[in-house]
Scaffold this motif. Structure first.
Motif, PDB file in Angstrom:
ATOM      1  N   MET A 144      -2.304  -3.421  17.080  1.00 43.70           N
ATOM      2  CA  MET A 144      -1.731  -4.283  16.101  1.00 43.70           C
ATOM      3  C   MET A 144      -1.648  -4.868  14.992  1.00 43.70           C
ATOM      4  O   MET A 144      -0.467  -5.187  14.349  1.00 43.70           O
ATOM      5  CB  MET A 144      -3.213  -5.965  16.925  1.00 43.70           C
ATOM      6  N   VAL A 145      -2.536  -3.924  13.872  1.00 42.65           N
ATOM      7  CA  VAL A 145      -2.380  -3.483  12.659  1.00 42.65           C
ATOM      8  C   VAL A 145      -1.834  -2.935  12.524  1.00 42.65           C
ATOM      9  O   VAL A 145      -0.004  -2.905  11.474  1.00 42.65           O
ATOM     10  CB  VAL A 145      -3.629  -3.082  12.205  1.00 42.65           C
ATOM     11  N   GLN A 147       5.089  -3.082  10.340  1.00 40.81           N
ATOM     12  CA  GLN A 147       5.583  -2.018  10.463  1.00 40.81           C
ATOM     13  C   GLN A 147       6.874  -3.353  10.877  1.00 40.81           C
ATOM     14  O   GLN A 147       7.708  -2.941  11.005  1.00 40.81           O
ATOM     15  CB  GLN A 147       5.652  -1.390  12.246  1.00 40.81           C
ATOM     16  N   GLY A 148       6.458  -4.687  10.623  1.00 39.78           N
ATOM     17  CA  GLY A 148       7.130  -5.259  11.189  1.00 39.78           C
ATOM     18  C   GLY A 148       7.842  -5.448  12.764  1.00 39.78           C
ATOM     19  O   GLY A 148       9.144  -5.646  12.986  1.00 39.78           O
ATOM     20  N   LYS A 149       6.971  -4.983  13.449  1.00 35.80           N
ATOM     21  CA  LYS A 149       7.615  -4.987  15.441  1.00 35.80           C
ATOM     22  C   LYS A 149       6.799  -6.147  15.402  1.00 35.80           C
ATOM     23  O   LYS A 149       7.141  -6.190  17.077  1.00 35.80           O
ATOM     24  CB  LYS A 149       7.250  -3.813  15.773  1.00 35.80           C
ATOM     25  N   THR A 150       7.018  -6.838  14.857  1.00 31.26           N
ATOM     26  CA  THR A 150       6.058  -7.922  16.735  1.00 31.26           C
ATOM     27  C   THR A 150       6.741  -9.343  16.192  1.00 31.26           C
ATOM     28  O   THR A 150       6.411 -10.012  16.591  1.00 31.26           O
ATOM     29  CB  THR A 150       4.782  -8.475  15.983  1.00 31.26           C
ATOM     30  N   GLY A 209      -2.762  -9.313   3.901  1.00 31.89           N
ATOM     31  CA  GLY A 209      -2.512 -10.862   3.277  1.00 31.89           C
ATOM     32  C   GLY A 209      -0.881 -10.899   3.675  1.00 31.89           C
ATOM     33  O   GLY A 209      -0.266 -11.330   3.222  1.00 31.89           O
ATOM     34  N   ARG A 210      -1.155 -11.203   4.889  1.00 31.01           N
ATOM     35  CA  ARG A 210      -0.063 -11.819   5.462  1.00 31.01           C
ATOM     36  C   ARG A 210       0.684 -13.648   5.342  1.00 31.01           C
ATOM     37  O   ARG A 210      -0.842 -14.526   5.765  1.00 31.01           O
ATOM     38  CB  ARG A 210      -0.325 -11.640   7.218  1.00 31.01           C
ATOM     39  N   GLU A 211       1.827 -13.889   5.239  1.00 32.16           N
ATOM     40  CA  GLU A 211       1.561 -15.644   5.030  1.00 32.16           C
ATOM     41  C   GLU A 211       2.054 -15.721   6.273  1.00 32.16           C
ATOM     42  O   GLU A 211       1.939 -15.403   7.415  1.00 32.16           O
ATOM     43  CB  GLU A 211       2.934 -15.331   3.985  1.00 32.16           C
ATOM     44  N   ARG A 212       1.335 -17.173   6.456  1.00 29.70           N
ATOM     45  CA  ARG A 212       1.512 -18.370   7.644  1.00 29.70           C
ATOM     46  C   ARG A 212       2.869 -18.880   7.602  1.00 29.70           C
ATOM     47  O   ARG A 212       3.793 -18.522   7.527  1.00 29.70           O
ATOM     48  CB  ARG A 212       0.366 -19.197   7.341  1.00 29.70           C
ATOM     49  N   PHE A 270       0.757 -16.638  13.569  1.00 32.32           N
ATOM     50  CA  PHE A 270       1.391 -16.169  14.633  1.00 32.32           C
ATOM     51  C   PHE A 270       0.812 -15.515  15.640  1.00 32.32           C
ATOM     52  O   PHE A 270      -0.295 -15.264  15.989  1.00 32.32           O
ATOM     53  CB  PHE A 270       1.682 -14.935  14.284  1.00 32.32           C
ATOM     54  N   PRO A 271       1.170 -15.402  17.268  1.00 33.14           N
ATOM     55  CA  PRO A 271      -0.005 -14.714  18.230  1.00 33.14           C
ATOM     56  C   PRO A 271      -0.468 -13.345  17.876  1.00 33.14           C
ATOM     57  O   PRO A 271      -0.973 -12.955  18.894  1.00 33.14           O
ATOM     58  CB  PRO A 271       1.119 -14.279  19.281  1.00 33.14           C
ATOM     59  N   SER A 272       0.721 -12.270  16.744  1.00 37.95           N
ATOM     60  CA  SER A 272      -0.100 -11.348  16.504  1.00 37.95           C
ATOM     61  C   SER A 272      -1.511 -11.585  15.830  1.00 37.95           C
ATOM     62  O   SER A 272      -1.577 -10.497  16.030  1.00 37.95           O
ATOM     63  CB  SER A 272       0.776 -10.735  15.997  1.00 37.95           C
ATOM     64  N   ASP A 273      -1.390 -12.358  15.477  1.00 35.61           N
ATOM     65  CA  ASP A 273      -2.858 -12.673  14.173  1.00 35.61           C
ATOM     66  C   ASP A 273      -3.688 -13.274  15.213  1.00 35.61           C
ATOM     67  O   ASP A 273      -4.587 -12.690  15.220  1.00 35.61           O
ATOM     68  CB  ASP A 273      -2.534 -13.597  13.547  1.00 35.61           C
ATOM     69  N   VAL A 274      -3.989 -14.104  16.479  1.00 39.85           N
ATOM     70  CA  VAL A 274      -4.240 -14.358  16.929  1.00 39.85           C
ATOM     71  C   VAL A 274      -5.099 -12.654  17.817  1.00 39.85           C
ATOM     72  O   VAL A 274      -6.264 -12.916  18.117  1.00 39.85           O
ATOM     73  CB  VAL A 274      -4.386 -15.113  17.931  1.00 39.85           C
TER      74      VAL A 274
END
Length: 264
Positions: free
Chosen positions: A47-48, A53-56, A139-142, A211-215
């Motif tokens: 997931m990281v 890589q911006g694939k989600t 450091g991803r934005e919400r 984001f779903p990928s966050d959770v």
């Protein structure tokens, strides 16, 4: 009317000396815990990589829009469901999860499960540090795709609610599983904790603040850490629990009771 006339026991109470606390019938299988931890951490690493890589993008957008409708992306469902989602997400917040942790540690101490109490408390403390480190590194934005239905700040990846709920509730289940020798009971405890923590994680998406990928990453990281701590911190926790310092700090220990009696 005397106080004794208000409440009367149906049967004679047992003398204190006849009551026995449950034996420690189970010590977590560290090999199985390590396998579970490795599986979770592999998923977390994937997931990281996908996020960095911006694939989600499609996955994240679809998940956020799943329960929204109309041009203003309002929540798709009656008010009581939205309120239930907020109640669920609160279980993973700092306040309630901290109360749950403190309550579990105190209960484990009174059940004479000092090793499990030390292991659980140390894994939660180290886990919080680990999650905060991961947030700072990515450091991803919400998300701003849909309106937020609750207040949230800080970095988005990984989800702190998801990480904390998996770490705390699965870790708690592993700790209390030591009270039973039955595999069915232990698996039910851990399985229930996994389901509850997954519900808390997904509530963050339904509220629009992750984001779903966050959770997914947060839950995998928290569950992975709970299993990893059970596998690797078992011996250090046992040594700490048997130390003289722990004996003095434990409010249920004979040494602590003697010191308290001397003060009075």
């Amino acid at each position: 009317m005397h106080r004794s006339d208000i409440v009367q026991p149906e049967v004679a109470p047992l003398p204190a000396e006849t009551i026995r606390l449950p034996e420690r019938g189970y010590s977590v299988n560290r090999r199985k815990a390590l396998v579970a931890a490795i599986a979770c951490w592999i998923g977390w690493a994937v997931m990281v990589w996908l996020v960095t890589q911006g694939k989600t993008g499609d996955f994240d957008r679809s998940g956020l829009l799943l329960a929204r409708f109309g041009p203003d992306f309002a929540f798709d469902g009656p008010n009581w469901i939205q309120e239930a989602v907020r109640d669920t997400t609160a279980l993973g917040g700092v306040f309630l999860s901290t109360l749950a942790t403190i309550g579990a540690v105190v209960a484990l101490l009174f059940l004479k499960l000092r090793r499990e109490a030390v292991l659980f408390a140390s894994s939660v403390f180290l886990g919080w540090m680990l999650n905060n480190t991961m947030k700072a590194l990515v450091g991803r934005e919400r998300p701003e795709i849909v309106p937020h239905l609750t207040i949230a700040d800080g970095a988005s990846f990984p989800s702190g609610h998801s990480f904390a709920s998996a770490m705390i509730y699965i870790g708690m289940a592993l700790a209390f599983a030591s009270m039973s020798k039955r595999h069915s009971v232990r698996y039910t405890l851990v399985g229930s904790a996994m389901v509850i923590s997954a519900m808390i994680a997904w509530s963050r998406v339904l509220l629009g603040v992750h984001f779903p990928s966050d959770v997914v990453a947060g839950w995998l990281g928290g569950a992975g850490w709970a299993f990893l701590a059970a596998a690797l911190l078992h011996k250090p926790a046992k040594s700490a629990a048997e130390s003289e310092a722990a004996e003095h700090l434990d409010p249920t220990s004979e040494t602590h009771r003697q010191k308290r009696a001397m003060r009075h």
